[in-house]
Design a protein around this motif. Structure first.
Motif, PDB file in Angstrom:
ATOM      1  N   THR A   1       0.823  -1.205   0.000  1.00  0.00           N
ATOM      2  CA  THR A   1       0.000   0.000   0.000  1.00  0.00           C
ATOM      3  C   THR A   1       0.860   1.259   0.000  1.00  0.00           C
ATOM      4  OG1 THR A   1      -1.586  -1.244   1.365  1.00  0.00           O
ATOM      5  CG2 THR A   1      -1.999   1.097   1.078  1.00  0.00           C
ATOM      6  N   VAL A   2       1.675   1.419   1.057  1.00  0.00           N
ATOM      7  CA  VAL A   2       2.503   2.623   1.187  1.00  0.00           C
ATOM      8  C   VAL A   2       3.519   2.711   0.047  1.00  0.00           C
ATOM      9  CG1 VAL A   2       4.156   3.844   2.649  1.00  0.00           C
ATOM     10  CG2 VAL A   2       2.201   2.670   3.684  1.00  0.00           C
ATOM     11  N   GLY A   3       4.242   1.619  -0.208  1.00  0.00           N
ATOM     12  CA  GLY A   3       5.242   1.611  -1.268  1.00  0.00           C
ATOM     13  C   GLY A   3       4.677   1.929  -2.643  1.00  0.00           C
ATOM     14  N   PRO A   4       3.621   1.230  -3.080  1.00  0.00           N
ATOM     15  CA  PRO A   4       3.030   1.542  -4.386  1.00  0.00           C
ATOM     16  C   PRO A   4       2.506   2.974  -4.487  1.00  0.00           C
ATOM     17  CG  PRO A   4       2.378  -0.652  -3.717  1.00  0.00           C
ATOM     18  CD  PRO A   4       3.114  -0.059  -2.547  1.00  0.00           C
ATOM     19  N   MET A   5       1.914   3.500  -3.420  1.00  0.00           N
ATOM     20  CA  MET A   5       1.445   4.893  -3.466  1.00  0.00           C
ATOM     21  C   MET A   5       2.626   5.836  -3.650  1.00  0.00           C
ATOM     22  SD  MET A   5      -0.818   7.120  -0.713  1.00  0.00           S
ATOM     23  CE  MET A   5      -2.277   6.106  -0.910  1.00  0.00           C
TER      24      MET A   5
ATOM     25  N   PRO B   1       1.327   9.010   1.258  1.00  0.00           N
ATOM     26  CA  PRO B   1       0.918   8.116   2.351  1.00  0.00           C
ATOM     27  C   PRO B   1       0.795   8.812   3.702  1.00  0.00           C
ATOM     28  CG  PRO B   1       2.592   7.062   1.001  1.00  0.00           C
ATOM     29  CD  PRO B   1       2.499   8.472   0.529  1.00  0.00           C
ATOM     30  N   GLU B   2       1.625   9.807   3.955  1.00  0.00           N
ATOM     31  CA  GLU B   2       1.617  10.441   5.274  1.00  0.00           C
ATOM     32  C   GLU B   2       0.471  11.423   5.444  1.00  0.00           C
ATOM     33  OE1 GLU B   2       4.584  13.020   8.225  1.00  0.00           O
ATOM     34  OE2 GLU B   2       5.385  11.986   6.463  1.00  0.00           O
TER      35      GLU B   2
ATOM     36  N   GLY C   1       8.656  -2.071   4.130  1.00  0.00           N
ATOM     37  CA  GLY C   1       8.712  -0.916   5.003  1.00  0.00           C
ATOM     38  C   GLY C   1       8.358   0.391   4.335  1.00  0.00           C
ATOM     39  N   GLY C   2       7.809   0.346   3.128  1.00  0.00           N
ATOM     40  CA  GLY C   2       7.465   1.559   2.403  1.00  0.00           C
ATOM     41  C   GLY C   2       8.579   2.092   1.521  1.00  0.00           C
ATOM     42  N   PHE C   3       9.742   1.442   1.533  1.00  0.00           N
ATOM     43  CA  PHE C   3      10.856   1.867   0.691  1.00  0.00           C
ATOM     44  C   PHE C   3      10.617   1.420  -0.747  1.00  0.00           C
ATOM     45  CE2 PHE C   3      12.694   1.739   4.916  1.00  0.00           C
ATOM     46  CZ  PHE C   3      13.472   2.885   4.958  1.00  0.00           C
ATOM     47  N   VAL C   4      10.998   2.284  -1.691  1.00  0.00           N
ATOM     48  CA  VAL C   4      10.771   2.016  -3.112  1.00  0.00           C
ATOM     49  C   VAL C   4      12.072   2.229  -3.878  1.00  0.00           C
ATOM     50  CG1 VAL C   4       9.521   2.723  -5.185  1.00  0.00           C
ATOM     51  CG2 VAL C   4       8.356   2.695  -2.978  1.00  0.00           C
ATOM     52  N   VAL C   5      12.373   1.325  -4.797  1.00  0.00           N
ATOM     53  CA  VAL C   5      13.538   1.480  -5.666  1.00  0.00           C
ATOM     54  C   VAL C   5      13.127   1.118  -7.083  1.00  0.00           C
ATOM     55  CG1 VAL C   5      15.145   0.863  -3.819  1.00  0.00           C
ATOM     56  CG2 VAL C   5      14.333  -0.902  -5.363  1.00  0.00           C
ATOM     57  N   ASN C   6      13.993   1.448  -8.045  1.00  0.00           N
ATOM     58  CA  ASN C   6      13.834   0.875  -9.369  1.00  0.00           C
ATOM     59  C   ASN C   6      15.150   0.226  -9.773  1.00  0.00           C
ATOM     60  OD1 ASN C   6      15.532   2.838 -10.572  1.00  0.00           O
ATOM     61  ND2 ASN C   6      13.807   4.228 -10.855  1.00  0.00           N
ATOM     62  N   GLU C   7      15.153  -0.427 -10.903  1.00  0.00           N
ATOM     63  CA  GLU C   7      16.285  -1.269 -11.279  1.00  0.00           C
ATOM     64  C   GLU C   7      17.598  -0.503 -11.293  1.00  0.00           C
ATOM     65  OE1 GLU C   7      17.531  -4.478 -14.756  1.00  0.00           O
ATOM     66  OE2 GLU C   7      15.757  -3.221 -14.962  1.00  0.00           O
TER      67      GLU C   7
END
Length: 626
Positions: A76-80, A132-133, A206-212
């Motif tokens: 939820t948090v990560g995708p948003m 998210p916040e 944990g809500g962290f997002v990265v890309n390749e």
């Protein structure tokens, strides 16, 4: 090292898109500037047999503990946040107004359990500019329903496009991208069908997002949307420096002659650590507690003393409010097909009956509230059962059959035991607090990722118990607890994982239990060595815990696991403090064991709902009365 990228392209005669990778923002890699004697010390350290200098584990505690929305940090948090980053990048390239349609593809675990984890809602609201916040959790269902019904999406709140959920959101649960099981791809097209831009993002827990292209860069270590608003020290972590082991004679002799300020490079936090061993070494070398180490590192990220205190108390305030919301909820059931009955209000009411019958207000006070009541006793509502009713009958409740109660034969030689209730205040309050938080999370409410949403009840429950029943200095306890717990979370994030899609529930409930154990021991005045041992016990007895949520919802078994995790955390801390420093397994060994267990675990038990309880339990559930 690229901070972010988009793939741009246009249609060709052959039908394929000719693409070109465009890097955004800036190049973050630069050699560190080392100060007095550092070069020689590092050279000596590298010459020692088997000694390596891996990347340190230090990130900001306020990235590890962040305010978000339920029910899942990774789904939820990560995708948003990923959707919001994508929109921000499109605005930077002046492409937003050119977009006519979008395609969203979910892969692996995101596709398998995304519907139950509110992934579509999160992505679509993120594309509309919500964060998210700050998103109003009460408006999420209605906004999502409007998007689906009207087949319309308002990008960044200003550019409307047509979006058909059935056509434009694709679910590839049978395909996993190589970087991480929680993969998603966003693609946008112009009016003539030309591909304008595309990017893949991975929600790593944990809500962290990265890309390749940025998996070792900015968003793995901080949770900002617009990097221009974030202190530069949080944007990247590209160099390596391990605290020298006190057992390494070549380094120990030199390091004792200079200060920490002389030893560490300018672009590193003052006290970097990469393992429990190096963290313990730091505490001994500088005569500092773990909380003090983390506190001083926070200043490196640009925070002042007042900001650190304010942020810590804000995090605790959201946790405390979440407990209040959970125990005072009036809805009888949680959202979803399970129609799971809320337990926290009933549990709390029963606990309050043990405090001076007749007094309505709760004795539990919220810190920093000027002595005002934090939680009031919920009024008696329609969904509480009268457990004293022993009639043998069959009742209907929410469409479920409640079986006849078996009392036992009074003519038998072994007489039945009379009903009674045990009271273990610590266990009861811990269970109530944890249940309250996770019921709010399951309903999509405001939550603190600690370190994830699926395990968000453990740390608040243990900290609430300390504040209300143990501590004489609540604010000091909050700071000590959260900073200590954050250090442990950093070690797990670096050495293993905090993503259930990678490691099962041991990566969520297990890690949260370990963090809470360490925080509890620290608040009891335990030494750093005992604190790390508490963390080890907390994770050791969660190793192998699988993630098999029924119907893809963060409800069963997640809510009860948080309750048990909170009790287990306090037990682990008590065991460590009673051991007097005698133990056989270190925290680093337990973290490595968790990593290996996660690698060997079948994908069926990694937040996919393909086995375990998710397949053996039939829907609708028969839920026993609380």
């Amino acid at each position: 090292m690229f901070v972010s990228y988009l793939t741009l392209g246009r249609s060709c005669a052959s039908g394929f898109a000719r693409t070109a990778r465009i890097s955004l923002f800036y190049n973050a890699t630069r050699p560190p500037t080392l100060r007095l004697l550092t070069t020689r010390q590092l050279h000596n350290a590298r010459q020692l047999p088997g000694h390596q200098l891996p990347e340190h584990a230090v990130i900001s505690a306020f990235d590890l503990f962040s305010i978000g929305v339920g029910p899942s940090s990774s789904h939820t948090v990560g995708p948003m946040r990923a959707a919001n980053i994508f929109i921000t990048d499109l605005k930077e390239l002046d492409l937003l107004e050119k977009i006519h349609t979008m395609k969203i593809t979910l892969y692996g675990s995101l596709a398998a359990t995304g519907k139950g984890h509110h992934t579509p809602q999160a992505i679509l609201l993120g594309l509309e500019g919500s964060d998210p916040e700050t998103v109003d959790t009460g408006t999420v269902p209605s906004r999502y329903s409007a998007i689906v019904a009207n087949k319309s999406l308002l990008l960044d709140g200003c550019h409307r496009i047509r979006f058909d959920m059935d056509r434009d959101m694709l679910w590839r649960w049978d395909q996993v991208l190589k970087t991480h099981p929680n993969g998603m791809r966003f693609s946008c097209f112009g009016k003539d069908g030309d591909l304008l831009a595309t990017n893949e993002y991975f929600s790593v827990g944990g809500g962290f997002v990265v890309n390749e292209k940025t998996k070792v860069d900015e968003n793995l270590f901080y949770k900002g949307i617009d990097k221009s608003m974030v202190h530069g020290a949080r944007l990247h972590q590209t160099h390596s420096l391990a605290e020298p082991d006190l057992q390494l004679p070549h380094v120990e002799q030199s390091i004792n002659k200079i200060s920490a300020d002389q030893y560490f490079p300018e672009d590193f936090p003052p006290y970097p650590f990469d393992s429990g061993k190096t963290l313990l070494t730091l505490t001994k070398m500088h005569n500092m507690t773990i909380a003090q180490i983390v506190y001083d590192n926070e200043k490196f990220f640009g925070y002042t003393d007042d900001q650190i205190r304010e942020k810590l108390m804000k995090i605790w305030g959201v946790m405390d409010e979440c407990i209040r919301t959970g125990v005072s909820a009036t809805e009888a059931t949680l959202p979803g097909r399970l129609r799971l009955r809320r337990r926290a209000p009933i549990l709390y009411r029963r606990l309050m009956r043990g405090f001076y019958p007749g007094i309505i207000s709760s004795p539990l006070l919220s810190i920093g509230s000027g002595g005002q009541i934090s939680i009031n006793e919920p009024s008696r509502d329609r969904h509480e059962q009268d457990t004293s009713d022993n009639k043998s009958s069959i009742n209907q409740q929410n469409g479920r059959v409640i079986a006849t109660r078996v009392i036992g034969s009074l003519d038998h030689v072994v007489l039945p035991m009379p009903p009674r209730r045990t009271e273990i205040p610590a266990v009861d309050f811990l269970s109530c607090y944890a249940t309250a938080v996770n019921e709010v999370n399951a309903a999509g409410g405001r939550i603190v990722t600690s370190p994830t949403n699926g395990a968000a009840g453990i740390i608040p429950a243990v900290l609430k118990y300390i504040v209300e029943f143990v501590s004489d200095e609540p604010e000091k306890s909050v700071q000590t607890f959260l900073l200590t717990a954050a250090a442990i979370g950093m070690l797990f994030k670096r050495g293993s994982t905090i993503s259930a899609a990678e490691g099962g529930c041991q990566a969520e409930v297990g890690v949260a239990c370990s963090m809470a154990s360490a925080g509890f021991a620290a608040c009891m005045g335990a030494s750093p060595e005992i604190v790390l041992q508490a963390a080890e016990i907390g994770i050791e007895h969660n190793l192998g815990l699988t993630c098999d949520p029924i119907d893809g919802l963060v409800q069963v078994p997640c809510i009860e696991r948080n309750s048990l995790g909170a009790v287990k955390a306090v037990t682990a801390a008590q065991l460590s403090m009673a051991s007097h420093g005698v133990y056989s397994v270190t925290l680093d060994e337990a973290i490595e064991a968790m990593r290996l267990t996660a690698a060997d675990m079948s994908v069926k038990y990694k937040e996919t709902s393909l086995s375990g309880l998710a397949t053996t339990v039939k829907i609708p559930l028969t839920v026993p009365a609380c």
